[in-house]
Design an enzyme around this catalytic site. Structure first.
Site, PDB file in Angstrom:
ATOM      1  N   GLY A   1      32.559  51.229  50.419  1.00 45.69           N
ATOM      2  CA  GLY A   1      33.296  51.461  51.659  1.00 45.69           C
ATOM      3  C   GLY A   1      33.022  50.415  52.702  1.00 45.69           C
ATOM      4  O   GLY A   1      33.781  50.245  53.646  1.00 45.69           O
TER       5      GLY A   1
ATOM      6  N   HIS B   1      39.138  41.635  47.432  1.00 46.55           N
ATOM      7  CA  HIS B   1      39.343  42.675  46.420  1.00 46.55           C
ATOM      8  C   HIS B   1      39.999  43.918  47.015  1.00 46.55           C
ATOM      9  O   HIS B   1      40.625  44.691  46.294  1.00 46.55           O
ATOM     10  CB  HIS B   1      38.041  43.019  45.691  1.00 46.55           C
ATOM     11  CG  HIS B   1      36.946  43.576  46.555  1.00 46.55           C
ATOM     12  ND1 HIS B   1      35.977  42.791  47.132  1.00 46.55           N
ATOM     13  CD2 HIS B   1      36.667  44.840  46.921  1.00 46.55           C
ATOM     14  CE1 HIS B   1      35.132  43.557  47.808  1.00 46.55           C
ATOM     15  NE2 HIS B   1      35.541  44.802  47.703  1.00 46.55           N
TER      16      HIS B   1
ATOM     17  N   SER C   1      33.003  47.260  52.067  1.00 47.21           N
ATOM     18  CA  SER C   1      33.728  46.036  51.710  1.00 47.21           C
ATOM     19  C   SER C   1      34.625  45.549  52.842  1.00 47.21           C
ATOM     20  O   SER C   1      35.386  46.331  53.414  1.00 47.21           O
ATOM     21  CB  SER C   1      34.592  46.271  50.473  1.00 47.21           C
ATOM     22  OG  SER C   1      33.840  46.166  49.294  1.00 47.21           O
TER      23      SER C   1
ATOM     24  N   SER D   1      31.438  41.378  50.577  1.00 47.45           N
ATOM     25  CA  SER D   1      32.073  41.283  49.263  1.00 47.45           C
ATOM     26  C   SER D   1      31.515  42.331  48.312  1.00 47.45           C
ATOM     27  O   SER D   1      32.216  43.223  47.871  1.00 47.45           O
ATOM     28  CB  SER D   1      31.870  39.878  48.680  1.00 47.45           C
ATOM     29  OG  SER D   1      32.394  39.797  47.363  1.00 47.45           O
TER      30      SER D   1
ATOM     31  N   ASP E   1      36.537  35.688  48.314  1.00 45.05           N
ATOM     32  CA  ASP E   1      36.874  37.107  48.308  1.00 45.05           C
ATOM     33  C   ASP E   1      37.336  37.475  49.716  1.00 45.05           C
ATOM     34  O   ASP E   1      36.584  38.009  50.519  1.00 45.05           O
ATOM     35  CB  ASP E   1      35.644  37.923  47.899  1.00 45.05           C
ATOM     36  CG  ASP E   1      35.935  39.420  47.770  1.00 45.05           C
ATOM     37  OD1 ASP E   1      37.104  39.807  47.917  1.00 45.05           O
ATOM     38  OD2 ASP E   1      34.989  40.191  47.531  1.00 45.05           O
TER      39      ASP E   1
END
Length: 460
Positions: free
Chosen positions: A337, A220, A339, A355, A250
Site C-alpha cells: 500500500g 507498477h 507503493s 517501489s 518504476d
C-alpha cells in the site's frame, strides 16, 4: 483537487497518505538548516565544508564531472556533515581539486568502470528472482542481497558468481524477507480491477509538460490500473498518462481529469504541518530520509545504495522475473500500500517514489525507490506548479546496474490485489505516531485529524 470543502474520506488524500502526528511535530523549519561554514584542515591547504545532505549531493554531482574517471562514488557522513568522495587516481592534482571543492577525499581500489563491470556480470549470470545489487561507496564494493526465496541451486549460483568477482569487489548478504512491490494495503488512491481493487500511495504533485496538473506514483501501480480514484468506490479523478515498469525505472505520470485541479507541491506531515517541496534532488548514500506511505505513515532511515538493480518475482509469469534498474536503496521500512509514496528530506527535497522491497515496519528490511529526478526527466514533468527544477545533477554513485535487466515484461501486474471490502476509508488509517527524526519509526495508531470535513488543496 480544487480548493473546496470535501467529505472527510476524501480530505485525507495527502502526499503519501497517512499523517504521522508524532513525526510531524519534529519537522521543524530550521531543524536541518544548511551550515555552509568552512572548517580549515590541519594542513591549512584546503577547506572541508560542513553541509546538509542536499548540498552534499549537489557538490558530488559537480565533482563527478570535474574528476571524470578518477571519481569512484561518494557518500554523506551524517555525523560530521561532510561529503566523502572516493577517487582511484593517485594524481595529487585530482585530490587537490576535490579538497578545494570542500570534500573529504578517500583513495579506493575499485573504479566506477570496474564496479559497473561487476554489476554487468551479476546481470548476465545471476538475474534471479529475489536478488538485488547496488554499489555501496562506503565499502567501495557492490552489495548483493538475496531474499528468503533464493535457495538451493539459485543460492549456489549466486554465491559462485559473487565469489568469482573477488572478495574486494562484492559482498553477499541474506534478507529474511521477500522482495515484492508494495501495491496493496493502503488507502491513498484506488482503482477497480478484475477481481477487486488495488491501491497505492501518491508521491508528488507535478505539472505535466502540456501544463496540466498531475502526480507521480509507482510505475507498477500505473501498469496495474489506468484510472484512479480518491476513495474506494468513488469516480476516477485521474488517468495514467505514462507508466514504466519493469525495466529502467518504476514510475507513472497520472494526470488529474479536472484541468482546474490545484495541486501544491507539499507533503502532509500530520498534525496540521506540511513540508513544502522545494526541489527534486538526487539521493546521497548516508543521508537521512523520510518516507510517507498510505499504510504505515511516516518512517525514516538512511540511503544505503544508489543505482540499485532489483529482480522481483514476476506476478504474471510464475517462471519470470521483473527486473528494475536505477533505484535508490534504503533501510527505511515499507509495507503493501506504500507503493508510490514519497521519499523526501527534512528540508523539502523530493528524492524518490516507493517501489518495493522486503520486510515490514515491525522487523525492518530493505526498500527501493524510483529517483524523482529520473522520473521528471523521462516524463517531461516539473514539480508542483513548474517552478522547481530537477535539482542535483547526475550524481549517482558508482553506477551498478545501469542496464535494464532480463525479464522486462510489459504487462507485469502490480502485485497483491486486496478485495474491495478490505480497504479502510481515508482518515481511518493508523498513523505512524511517535517517529523521531533520525530514530526508528513506530506506528502507534495516531491517525490523521478527523473533523468531518476539510479544505483540500490537492496536496498529494
Amino acid at each position: 483537487m480544487s480548493h473546496k470543502r470535501m467529505p472527510k474520506r476524501k480530505a485525507a488524500i495527502a502526499v503519501g497518505g497517512v499523517a504521522a502526528l508524532g513525526a510531524a511535530a519534529l519537522l521543524l523549519p530550521n531543524a536541518n538548516a544548511s551550515q555552509d561554514q568552512d572548517n580549515a584542515t590541519a594542513g591549512g591547504t584546503a577547506d572541508v565544508k560542513t553541509l546538509k545532505a542536499t548540498d552534499a549531493s549537489d557538490l558530488a554531482g559537480r565533482l563527478q564531472k570535474i574528476l571524470g574517471d578518477a571519481f569512484a562514488g561518494s557518500y554523506y557522513d551524517g555525523g560530521k556533515q561532510q561529503l566523502v568522495v572516493n577517487v582511484v587516481s593517485g594524481d595529487n592534482n585530482v585530490i587537490v581539486q576535490a579538497k578545494k571543492a570542500g570534500a573529504v577525499v578517500r583513495q579506493v581500489d575499485n573504479s566506477t568502470a570496474e564496479l559497473k563491470a561487476a554489476a554487468a556480470t551479476l546481470k548476465a549470470k545471476a538475474t534471479i528472482p529475489g536478488t538485488s545489487w547496488a554499489v555501496d561507496p562506503r565499502t567501495d564494493k557492490v552489495l548483493v542481497t538475496a531474499d528468503s526465496t533464493v535457495t538451493g541451486a539459485d543460492w549456489n549460483r549466486l554465491q559462485s558468481t559473487v565469489r568469482g568477482l573477488g572478495s574486494g569487489m562484492a559482498t553477499l548478504k541474506k534478507s529474511s524477507g521477500t522482495f515484492k512491490t508494495f501495491v496493496s494495503g493502503g488507502d491513498a488512491i484506488f482503482s477497480q480491477v478484475q477481481g477487486g481493487s488495488v491501491r497505492c500511495s501518491l508521491g508528488f504533485n507535478v505539472t505535466a509538460s502540456d501544463g496540466s496538473p498531475a502526480f507521480l506514483t509507482a510505475g507498477h501501480c500505473g501498469v496495474a490500473a489506468k484510472e484512479w480514484s480518491d476513495s474506494e468506490t468513488g469516480q476516477p479523478i485521474a488517468t495514467v498518462d505514462q507508466a514504466t515498469f519493469p525495466g529502467e525505472g518504476d514510475f507513472s505520470l497520472v494526470k488529474y481529469n479536472d484541468p482546474n485541479t490545484q495541486a501544491p507541491s507539499e507533503v502532509n506531515a500530520g498534525n496540521g504541518q506540511r513540508v513544502q517541496i522545494n526541489q527534486a534532488a538526487d539521493a546521497t548514500v548516508g543521508e537521512t530520509v523520510f518516507r510517507m506511505g498510505s499504510t504505515t505513515g511516516l518512517h525514516d532511515g538512511q540511503v544505503t545504495g544508489l543505482d540499485a538493480t532489483v529482480n522481483f518475482q514476476s506476478e504474471t509469469d510464475p517462471n519470470g522475473v521483473d527486473t528494475v534498474t536505477g533505484l535508490i536503496q534504503t533501510d527505511v521500512c515499507a509495507e503493501p500500500g506504500d507503493s508510490g509514496g514519497s521519499l523526501f528530506t527534512q528540508d523539502g527535497s523530493a528524492l524518490g517514489l516507493t517501489s518495493g522491497g522486503s520486510g515490514d515496519c515491525a522487523s525492518g528490511g530493505e526498500t527501493f525507490f524510483q529517483p524523482v529526478t529520473t522520473a521528471l526527466q523521462a516524463t517531461g514533468a516539473t514539480l508542483g506548479d513548474g517552478d522547481a527544477g530537477n535539482g542535483a545533477g547526475d550524481q549517482s554513485g558508482a553506477g551498478a546496474g545501469d542496464e535494464a535487466g532480463a525479464g522486462d515484461q510489459a504487462g507485469a501486474g502490480a502485485g497483491d490485489q486486496a478485495g474491495a471490502g478490505d480497504q479502510a476509508g481515508a482518515g481511518d488509517q493508523p498513523g505512524a505516531g511517535g517517529d523521531q527524526i533520525g530514530g526508528g519509526a513506530d506506528p502507534s495508531g495516531a491517525g490523521a485529524a478527523d473533523d468531518g470535513s476539510s479544505s483540500v488543496t490537492g496536496s498529494h
